[in-house]
Design a protein around this motif. Structure first.
Motif, PDB file in Angstrom:
ATOM      1  N   LEU A  50      -7.900  12.473  -3.536  1.00 26.48           N
ATOM      2  CA  LEU A  50      -7.813  11.057  -3.205  1.00 26.48           C
ATOM      3  C   LEU A  50      -6.615  10.413  -3.882  1.00 26.48           C
ATOM      4  CD1 LEU A  50     -11.587  10.235  -3.264  1.00 26.48           C
ATOM      5  CD2 LEU A  50     -10.081  10.228  -1.283  1.00 26.48           C
ATOM      6  N   GLY A  51      -6.208  10.974  -4.988  1.00 30.47           N
ATOM      7  CA  GLY A  51      -5.022  10.477  -5.680  1.00 30.47           C
ATOM      8  C   GLY A  51      -3.777  10.673  -4.839  1.00 30.47           C
ATOM      9  N   VAL A  52      -3.758  11.736  -4.057  1.00 33.62           N
ATOM     10  CA  VAL A  52      -2.597  12.033  -3.205  1.00 33.62           C
ATOM     11  C   VAL A  52      -2.430  10.967  -2.139  1.00 33.62           C
ATOM     12  CG1 VAL A  52      -1.812  13.648  -1.419  1.00 33.62           C
ATOM     13  CG2 VAL A  52      -2.614  14.508  -3.609  1.00 33.62           C
ATOM     14  N   ILE A  53      -3.579  10.504  -1.611  1.00 32.88           N
ATOM     15  CA  ILE A  53      -3.486   9.594  -0.460  1.00 32.88           C
ATOM     16  C   ILE A  53      -3.758   8.147  -0.828  1.00 32.88           C
ATOM     17  CG2 ILE A  53      -4.129  11.367   1.192  1.00 32.88           C
ATOM     18  CD1 ILE A  53      -6.956  10.144   1.152  1.00 32.88           C
ATOM     19  N   LYS A  54      -4.097   7.927  -2.097  1.00 34.81           N
ATOM     20  CA  LYS A  54      -4.490   6.560  -2.436  1.00 34.81           C
ATOM     21  C   LYS A  54      -3.307   5.603  -2.239  1.00 34.81           C
ATOM     22  CE  LYS A  54      -3.631   7.050  -7.310  1.00 34.81           C
ATOM     23  NZ  LYS A  54      -4.238   7.297  -8.602  1.00 34.81           N
ATOM     24  N   GLY A  55      -3.625   4.453  -1.629  1.00 33.78           N
ATOM     25  CA  GLY A  55      -2.589   3.433  -1.439  1.00 33.78           C
ATOM     26  C   GLY A  55      -1.709   3.677  -0.222  1.00 33.78           C
ATOM     27  N   THR A 131       3.577   2.828   1.994  1.00 33.34           N
ATOM     28  CA  THR A 131       2.867   2.513   0.737  1.00 33.34           C
ATOM     29  C   THR A 131       3.070   1.026   0.466  1.00 33.34           C
ATOM     30  OG1 THR A 131       4.824   3.194  -0.482  1.00 33.34           O
ATOM     31  CG2 THR A 131       3.057   4.808  -0.315  1.00 33.34           C
ATOM     32  N   PRO A 132       2.316   0.211   1.142  1.00 31.42           N
ATOM     33  CA  PRO A 132       2.525  -1.241   1.045  1.00 31.42           C
ATOM     34  C   PRO A 132       2.064  -1.801  -0.282  1.00 31.42           C
ATOM     35  CG  PRO A 132       0.587  -0.769   2.341  1.00 31.42           C
ATOM     36  CD  PRO A 132       1.182   0.563   1.999  1.00 31.42           C
ATOM     37  N   GLU A 133       2.563  -3.000  -0.578  1.00 29.57           N
ATOM     38  CA  GLU A 133       2.097  -3.711  -1.767  1.00 29.57           C
ATOM     39  C   GLU A 133       0.629  -4.076  -1.570  1.00 29.57           C
ATOM     40  OE1 GLU A 133       3.908  -4.319  -4.486  1.00 29.57           O
ATOM     41  OE2 GLU A 133       5.605  -3.267  -3.578  1.00 29.57           O
ATOM     42  N   ALA A 134      -0.122  -4.036  -2.653  1.00 27.81           N
ATOM     43  CA  ALA A 134      -1.554  -4.312  -2.533  1.00 27.81           C
ATOM     44  C   ALA A 134      -1.810  -5.777  -2.150  1.00 27.81           C
ATOM     45  CB  ALA A 134      -2.242  -3.991  -3.849  1.00 27.81           C
ATOM     46  N   GLU A 135      -0.938  -6.671  -2.675  1.00 26.99           N
ATOM     47  CA  GLU A 135      -1.179  -8.085  -2.364  1.00 26.99           C
ATOM     48  C   GLU A 135      -0.744  -8.381  -0.923  1.00 26.99           C
ATOM     49  OE1 GLU A 135       2.691 -10.005  -4.494  1.00 26.99           O
ATOM     50  OE2 GLU A 135       1.129  -9.157  -5.795  1.00 26.99           O
ATOM     51  N   ASP A 136      -1.529  -9.190  -0.275  1.00 26.76           N
ATOM     52  CA  ASP A 136      -1.294  -9.587   1.117  1.00 26.76           C
ATOM     53  C   ASP A 136      -1.263  -8.378   2.050  1.00 26.76           C
ATOM     54  OD1 ASP A 136      -1.185 -11.665   2.806  1.00 26.76           O
ATOM     55  OD2 ASP A 136       0.953 -12.126   2.520  1.00 26.76           O
ATOM     56  N   TYR A 137      -2.121  -7.426   1.741  1.00 28.27           N
ATOM     57  CA  TYR A 137      -2.138  -6.176   2.506  1.00 28.27           C
ATOM     58  C   TYR A 137      -2.570  -6.414   3.949  1.00 28.27           C
ATOM     59  CZ  TYR A 137      -3.798  -1.627   4.109  1.00 28.27           C
ATOM     60  OH  TYR A 137      -4.014  -0.505   4.840  1.00 28.27           O
ATOM     61  N   ARG A 139      -2.239  -8.972   5.901  1.00 26.42           N
ATOM     62  CA  ARG A 139      -1.177  -9.582   6.721  1.00 26.42           C
ATOM     63  C   ARG A 139      -0.126  -8.531   7.104  1.00 26.42           C
ATOM     64  NH1 ARG A 139       2.928 -13.152   4.298  1.00 26.42           N
ATOM     65  NH2 ARG A 139       4.408 -13.522   5.975  1.00 26.42           N
ATOM     66  N   TRP A 140       0.218  -7.725   6.090  1.00 22.43           N
ATOM     67  CA  TRP A 140       1.212  -6.679   6.344  1.00 22.43           C
ATOM     68  C   TRP A 140       0.707  -5.719   7.412  1.00 22.43           C
ATOM     69  CZ3 TRP A 140       0.549  -1.457   6.060  1.00 22.43           C
ATOM     70  CH2 TRP A 140       1.702  -0.666   6.180  1.00 22.43           C
ATOM     71  N   LEU A 141      -0.594  -5.354   7.356  1.00 20.75           N
ATOM     72  CA  LEU A 141      -1.177  -4.404   8.303  1.00 20.75           C
ATOM     73  C   LEU A 141      -1.126  -4.963   9.721  1.00 20.75           C
ATOM     74  CD1 LEU A 141      -2.731  -1.681   8.526  1.00 20.75           C
ATOM     75  CD2 LEU A 141      -4.840  -2.990   8.313  1.00 20.75           C
ATOM     76  N   THR A 142      -1.487  -6.241   9.847  1.00 23.40           N
ATOM     77  CA  THR A 142      -1.495  -6.869  11.180  1.00 23.40           C
ATOM     78  C   THR A 142      -0.079  -6.917  11.749  1.00 23.40           C
ATOM     79  OG1 THR A 142      -3.290  -8.251  10.344  1.00 23.40           O
ATOM     80  CG2 THR A 142      -2.295  -8.933  12.436  1.00 23.40           C
ATOM     81  N   GLU A 165      -8.519   2.291   1.852  1.00 19.96           N
ATOM     82  CA  GLU A 165      -9.777   1.736   1.341  1.00 19.96           C
ATOM     83  C   GLU A 165     -10.546   2.797   0.557  1.00 19.96           C
ATOM     84  OE1 GLU A 165     -11.720   0.196   4.771  1.00 19.96           O
ATOM     85  OE2 GLU A 165     -10.203  -1.350   5.062  1.00 19.96           O
ATOM     86  N   LEU A 166     -10.451   4.046   1.042  1.00 18.25           N
ATOM     87  CA  LEU A 166     -11.148   5.148   0.364  1.00 18.25           C
ATOM     88  C   LEU A 166     -10.584   5.348  -1.043  1.00 18.25           C
ATOM     89  CD1 LEU A 166     -13.366   7.057   1.299  1.00 18.25           C
ATOM     90  CD2 LEU A 166     -11.601   8.711   1.875  1.00 18.25           C
TER      91      LEU A 166
END
Lengths: 293, 251
Positions: A50-55, A131-137, A139-142, A165-166
């Motif tokens: 999970l560390g490999v794919i986290k974020g 690897t997007p920033e965690a804040e405002d995620y 909005r970035w996804l949409t 999310e995992l």
């Protein structure tokens, strides 16, 4: 110091006086350390995976069949400029066909699907990792999903925000559940090892009593017990680690196939040191408390 | 060397020793006699700090036992050896290992210790069995191992609980002769025994008879301090220096 070494030597010789009790204690320590080691290996493997794919968020973009390849190649270059871009893997229809053949064990499309060379039904695709920033995620996804879907010739866009999310969920579980479980397991390991060694020491109660009767000081009686207790812990946990390593070598790649692609991890150095030190320390403690004043 | 004052001990509600007093100087021998359960072993174990003092006081080799701390007990036991009725030897070890144990505990070097062990083993006729495991020797031989282990350190005080109980009469007398030699070198001995022959071997020995935890007879002045005691001299044992202790009571 001479007396200390003589007592250590005596302790080692004494092992042969009651070999079955010592062997059973060693077996109990080894088994307990092995079980804890297996659990830790599972945790470490999962954490690593999970560390490999986290974020990460991965988009898979499919173009309609027949769209001009030059147009698509230009779009691929533009995608690299998007915010949070990390990696892109692209497939032309021909490359997709070759990949498909590779997966089913053949090398050349012309040999297996020669009839498809001129009429390939596979679309061009791209696997884009961000690897997007965690804040405002959100909005970035949409915005990114919308941008990719509006690209000329694109038929479909799918994404894997679930992986992110995992990763987040794993971090939460790791902090609030797994760490206490590991601590609890360590405590159990300590209690079992300490108590097993303590019980083994009871078989030496007669010797302890006689040593007290002939004027032995407390330290003189305890040193051999501490040496034996420590050795039981050290040798038991070392055997468990060897056994774990042997099993690890056998099963290391057992889950390393699509879609799991999980390589089983061995214990890290920190855990190995802990697994050696803790039973040794608790064996010594067991040897200490095994003797009544 | 040993000073016992109004010593009493109970196991639960059952009194094992009641108001026992006596004094022994360096090189004296005391025989404790009496039926089984009279309190002989309890008295010896109290003097060896193997039981805590409940009432009274005992000073052994300069250690007041009512005040002795756990850390001082080994120091006391380096002055006082004891031969136990049940031997207290390590059955899985050799005769040599058992006899050398108190010397190892004292940190004596091996060469010196080996000489001492050989001498002690010779005294109890075990020199040919030094390498035998203690499970492979007879009860009498195990008892001799216990005696040799007690003597090997040249103790200032030797406490012996039925030390010849499992031996044939000839060997028992031989062991008593060894004890006498130690006495001549200044060792104070207290020996609990049922055997009149052993006592007759030591005409100058002091004798205390215990019954139901009380001293009931003694053969020297000032020994009997409790009001339950009779003043009958121990003629049955033929011991010397007998006194009618009635006049010697403290009151």
């Amino acid at each position: 110091m001479r007396v200390f070494f003589r007592l250590c030597k005596q302790a080692l010789q004494d092992v042969t006086l009651n070999p079955w009790a010592q062997l059973l204690t060693l077996a109990a320590v080894t088994l307990m350390a092995f079980l804890v080691g297996i659990f830790l290996m599972a945790i470490i493997t999962l954490d690593h995976q999970l560390g490999v794919i986290k974020g990460e968020t991965i988009f898979q973009v499919y173009w309609r069949p027949g769209v001009e390849q030059n147009l698509i190649a230009g779009q691929w270059r533009q995608l690299r400029l998007l915010p949070g871009f990390a990696h892109i893997q692209t497939y032309t229809p021909l490359e997709a066909l070759q990949e498909l053949e590779g997966r089913i064990g053949r090398n050349s499309s012309s040999r297996n699907f020669p009839f498809l060379n001129e009429n390939n039904p596979l679309p061009a695709t791209a696997l884009i990792t961000f690897t997007p920033e965690a804040e405002d995620y959100e909005r970035w996804l949409t915005e990114t999903t919308s941008y990719l879907a509006r690209l000329e010739g694109v038929e479909r866009v799918s994404s894997t925000p679930l992986r992110d999310e995992l990763g987040q969920a794993w971090r939460t579980v790791n902090s609030y559940v797994l760490r206490p479980i590991i601590l609890f397991l360590t405590l159990i390991l300590g209690l079992v090892v300490g108590n097993t060694v303590r019980l083994a020491m009871l078989s030496k109660s007669q010797e302890v009593e006689i040593l007290q009767l002939v004027g032995a000081f407390d330290w003189y009686i305890r040193i051999p017990m501490l040496v034996i207790g420590g050795l039981q812990g050290l040798v038991g946990s070392a055997l468990a680690l060897f056994l774990l390593r042997f099993i690890h070598l056998q099963i290391e790649q057992i889950l390393n196939f699509p879609p799991i692609l999980m390589e089983i991890q061995f214990l890290n150095l920190q855990t190995i040191v802990l697994m050696l030190a803790l039973p040794t320390l608790l064996g010594i403690v067991g040897g200490w408390v095994g003797i009544k004043r | 060397m040993i000073d016992v004052r109004h010593l009493s001990h109970s196991f639960g509600p059952h009194p094992a020793l009641q108001d026992c007093s006596f004094h022994l100087s360096r090189g004296e021998v005391l025989f404790l006699t009496g039926p089984s359960g009279a309190g002989k072993s309890t008295l010896l174990r109290l003097l060896f700090a193997d039981l805590p003092l409940q009432r009274g006081e005992a000073v052994v080799a300069g250690f007041p036992l009512s005040k002795i701390r756990a850390a001082q007990v080994p120091l006391l036991r380096r002055q006082v050896s004891m031969v136990f009725q049940d031997f207290k030897i390590l059955p899985l070890r050799t005769v040599y290992d058992n006899i050398v144990l108190p010397l190892q505990v004292r940190g004596m070097d091996k060469t010196h210790a080996d000489r001492r062990v050989l001498a002690a083993a010779r005294a109890v006729e075990l020199e040919n069995k030094l390498e035998s495991s203690c499970v492979d020797i007879s009860g009498g031989e195990q008892q001799r191992v216990a005696v040799a282990r007690a003597l090997v350190v040249n103790p200032r005080i030797l406490l012996a609980d039925e030390p010849t109980g499992n031996m044939d009469p000839e060997l028992a007398l031989q062991i008593m002769d060894i004890f006498k030699k130690f006495q001549n070198y200044g060792t104070t001995l207290i020996i609990a025994t049922h055997s009149p022959e052993l006592i007759l071997r030591n005409p100058r020995a002091r004798i205390l008879r215990l019954d139901q935890g009380m001293i009931t007879q003694a053969n020297w002045p000032g020994a009997i301090l409790n009001k339950f005691s009779s003043a009958v001299p121990l003629a049955a044992y033929g011991g010397g220096a007998r006194h009618d202790s009635t006049e010697e009571r403290d009151g």
